[in-house]
Write a protein that holds these residues in place. Structure first.
Motif, PDB file in Angstrom:
ATOM      1  N   ALA A 140      50.034  15.830 122.647  1.00 25.94           N
ATOM      2  CA  ALA A 140      50.898  14.696 122.339  1.00 25.94           C
ATOM      3  C   ALA A 140      50.080  14.312 121.070  1.00 25.94           C
ATOM      4  CB  ALA A 140      50.581  13.457 123.862  1.00 25.94           C
ATOM      5  N   GLU A 141      49.196  13.476 120.801  1.00 25.94           N
ATOM      6  CA  GLU A 141      48.605  13.087 119.911  1.00 25.94           C
ATOM      7  C   GLU A 141      47.916  13.968 118.863  1.00 25.94           C
ATOM      8  OE1 GLU A 141      48.944  10.449 118.597  1.00 25.94           O
ATOM      9  OE2 GLU A 141      50.383   9.402 120.947  1.00 25.94           O
ATOM     10  N   GLY A 142      48.404  15.265 118.503  1.00 25.01           N
ATOM     11  CA  GLY A 142      47.282  16.906 117.905  1.00 25.01           C
ATOM     12  C   GLY A 142      46.224  17.474 118.792  1.00 25.01           C
ATOM     13  N   VAL A 143      46.034  18.152 117.669  1.00 24.24           N
ATOM     14  CA  VAL A 143      44.509  18.365 118.358  1.00 24.24           C
ATOM     15  C   VAL A 143      43.564  18.071 119.439  1.00 24.24           C
ATOM     16  CG1 VAL A 143      42.614  19.595 117.873  1.00 24.24           C
ATOM     17  CG2 VAL A 143      44.214  20.281 116.270  1.00 24.24           C
ATOM     18  N   VAL A 152      43.498  13.022 131.411  1.00 27.32           N
ATOM     19  CA  VAL A 152      43.549  14.323 130.001  1.00 27.32           C
ATOM     20  C   VAL A 152      44.115  12.786 129.427  1.00 27.32           C
ATOM     21  CG1 VAL A 152      44.825  16.045 128.582  1.00 27.32           C
ATOM     22  CG2 VAL A 152      43.926  16.361 131.363  1.00 27.32           C
ATOM     23  N   ALA A 153      44.613  12.113 129.415  1.00 31.77           N
ATOM     24  CA  ALA A 153      45.459  11.288 128.119  1.00 31.77           C
ATOM     25  C   ALA A 153      44.775  10.850 127.889  1.00 31.77           C
ATOM     26  CB  ALA A 153      47.248  10.537 128.424  1.00 31.77           C
ATOM     27  N   ALA A 180      36.354  16.238 124.891  1.00 32.35           N
ATOM     28  CA  ALA A 180      36.925  15.944 126.657  1.00 32.35           C
ATOM     29  C   ALA A 180      37.739  15.810 126.751  1.00 32.35           C
ATOM     30  CB  ALA A 180      36.746  13.789 126.057  1.00 32.35           C
ATOM     31  N   GLN A 181      38.911  15.787 126.141  1.00 30.00           N
ATOM     32  CA  GLN A 181      40.294  16.739 126.765  1.00 30.00           C
ATOM     33  C   GLN A 181      40.113  17.811 127.507  1.00 30.00           C
ATOM     34  OE1 GLN A 181      42.864  15.645 123.402  1.00 30.00           O
ATOM     35  NE2 GLN A 181      43.727  14.131 124.943  1.00 30.00           N
ATOM     36  N   LEU A 187      46.177   4.413 125.666  1.00 26.16           N
ATOM     37  CA  LEU A 187      46.800   4.913 125.762  1.00 26.16           C
ATOM     38  C   LEU A 187      48.322   5.104 124.796  1.00 26.16           C
ATOM     39  CD1 LEU A 187      48.037   7.200 128.197  1.00 26.16           C
ATOM     40  CD2 LEU A 187      49.700   5.758 129.200  1.00 26.16           C
ATOM     41  N   THR A 188      48.640   5.786 123.776  1.00 23.27           N
ATOM     42  CA  THR A 188      49.564   5.631 122.787  1.00 23.27           C
ATOM     43  C   THR A 188      51.021   6.548 123.392  1.00 23.27           C
ATOM     44  OG1 THR A 188      49.482   8.237 122.148  1.00 23.27           O
ATOM     45  CG2 THR A 188      48.286   6.854 121.715  1.00 23.27           C
ATOM     46  N   ASP A 189      52.192   5.485 122.966  1.00 24.51           N
ATOM     47  CA  ASP A 189      53.540   6.141 123.109  1.00 24.51           C
ATOM     48  C   ASP A 189      53.941   7.585 123.802  1.00 24.51           C
ATOM     49  OD1 ASP A 189      53.581   3.635 123.529  1.00 24.51           O
ATOM     50  OD2 ASP A 189      54.943   3.095 121.147  1.00 24.51           O
ATOM     51  N   ALA A 190      53.110   8.250 122.692  1.00 19.72           N
ATOM     52  CA  ALA A 190      53.761   9.774 122.514  1.00 19.72           C
ATOM     53  C   ALA A 190      53.046  10.337 123.654  1.00 19.72           C
ATOM     54  CB  ALA A 190      52.768  10.549 121.418  1.00 19.72           C
ATOM     55  N   GLN A 191      51.825   9.839 123.988  1.00 21.51           N
ATOM     56  CA  GLN A 191      50.898  10.378 124.968  1.00 21.51           C
ATOM     57  C   GLN A 191      51.455   9.744 126.614  1.00 21.51           C
ATOM     58  OE1 GLN A 191      47.861   8.388 124.934  1.00 21.51           O
ATOM     59  NE2 GLN A 191      46.106  10.664 124.446  1.00 21.51           N
ATOM     60  N   ALA A 192      52.010   8.621 126.841  1.00 18.64           N
ATOM     61  CA  ALA A 192      53.593   8.163 127.380  1.00 18.64           C
ATOM     62  C   ALA A 192      54.402   8.616 128.341  1.00 18.64           C
ATOM     63  CB  ALA A 192      53.207   6.897 128.014  1.00 18.64           C
ATOM     64  N   ARG A 193      55.167   8.618 126.809  1.00 19.46           N
ATOM     65  CA  ARG A 193      56.701   9.662 127.128  1.00 19.46           C
ATOM     66  C   ARG A 193      56.563  11.480 127.505  1.00 19.46           C
ATOM     67  NH1 ARG A 193      57.376   8.116 122.383  1.00 19.46           N
ATOM     68  NH2 ARG A 193      56.393  10.065 121.251  1.00 19.46           N
ATOM     69  N   THR A 194      55.288  11.777 127.018  1.00 17.62           N
ATOM     70  CA  THR A 194      54.802  13.541 127.560  1.00 17.62           C
ATOM     71  C   THR A 194      54.522  13.220 128.683  1.00 17.62           C
ATOM     72  OG1 THR A 194      53.786  13.632 125.282  1.00 17.62           O
ATOM     73  CG2 THR A 194      53.051  15.153 127.438  1.00 17.62           C
TER      74      THR A 194
END
Length: 179
Positions: free
Chosen positions: A156-159, A73-74, A163-164, A81-88
């Motif tokens: 994690a990165e907004g809306v 999904v991320a 694809a997600q 992969l962003t830091d916010a996604q990895a942290r989430t």
């Protein structure tokens, strides 16, 4: 002169016997190695069979499947992969699976590795959703919790992107969840 021939004969006899003992040891070692190879053959063949299968077909643990689904999904959002996604992902793993930070990092790293070699994200999501839904140790609460985890990662990165949302819908369809 006789003494020299006697000493030479004794040394030759010692040399021949030490060579024979060495050859016997080497033969015994080869026999032990062959016996070990025969004893390990079923395990080795099972590993070769499993290693020949795709990474997704090796997944048996629902927690591992959930982590891979979150990673898919991320990654459905374009770009790395962003830091916010990895942290989430790590926070969701620690909260719902009761893992330590180190265990969560290891599981998310494994999920990232598996998704690198995974087939189409939709096919991966279908396969893993079926594994999670059919896991006997998971009830309806855990299925709903996983849906919330996937939504948290998608946001994690907004809306969430289309694809997600498509990946979320695949899981919801397999799990029988209404949107």
């Amino acid at each position: 002169m006789h003494i020299l021939i006697l000493i030479l004969g004794i040394l030759t006899t010692i040399g021949i016997w030490s060579w024979r003992i060495q050859m016997a040891r080497r033969g015994a070692r080869v026999a032990m190695d062959a016996a070990g190879a025969i004893a390990n053959a079923p395990r080795r063949f099972a590993f070769k069979y499993r290693a020949g299968k795709a990474g997704i077909s090796l997944i048996e643990d629902p927690r591992e499947a959930a982590a891979i689904m979150m990673m898919e999904v991320a990654r459905a959002r374009e770009g790395p992969l962003t830091d916010a996604q990895a942290r989430t992902i790590d926070e969701e793993i620690m909260r719902h699976f009761r893992f330590t930070r180190k265990e969560a990092d290891e599981l998310s790293a494994h999920a990232a590795w598996v998704t690198n070699s995974a087939p189409d994200p939709l096919a991966t999501m279908r396969t893993l959703s079926q594994l999670v839904v059919s896991a006997p140790q998971l009830g309806p609460k855990e299925i709903v919790d996983l849906d919330a985890m996937l939504v948290a990662v998608s946001e994690a990165e907004g809306v969430p992107t289309r694809a997600q949302l498509a990946l979320l819908q695949v899981f919801r369809d397999r799990a029988g969840l209404k949107t």
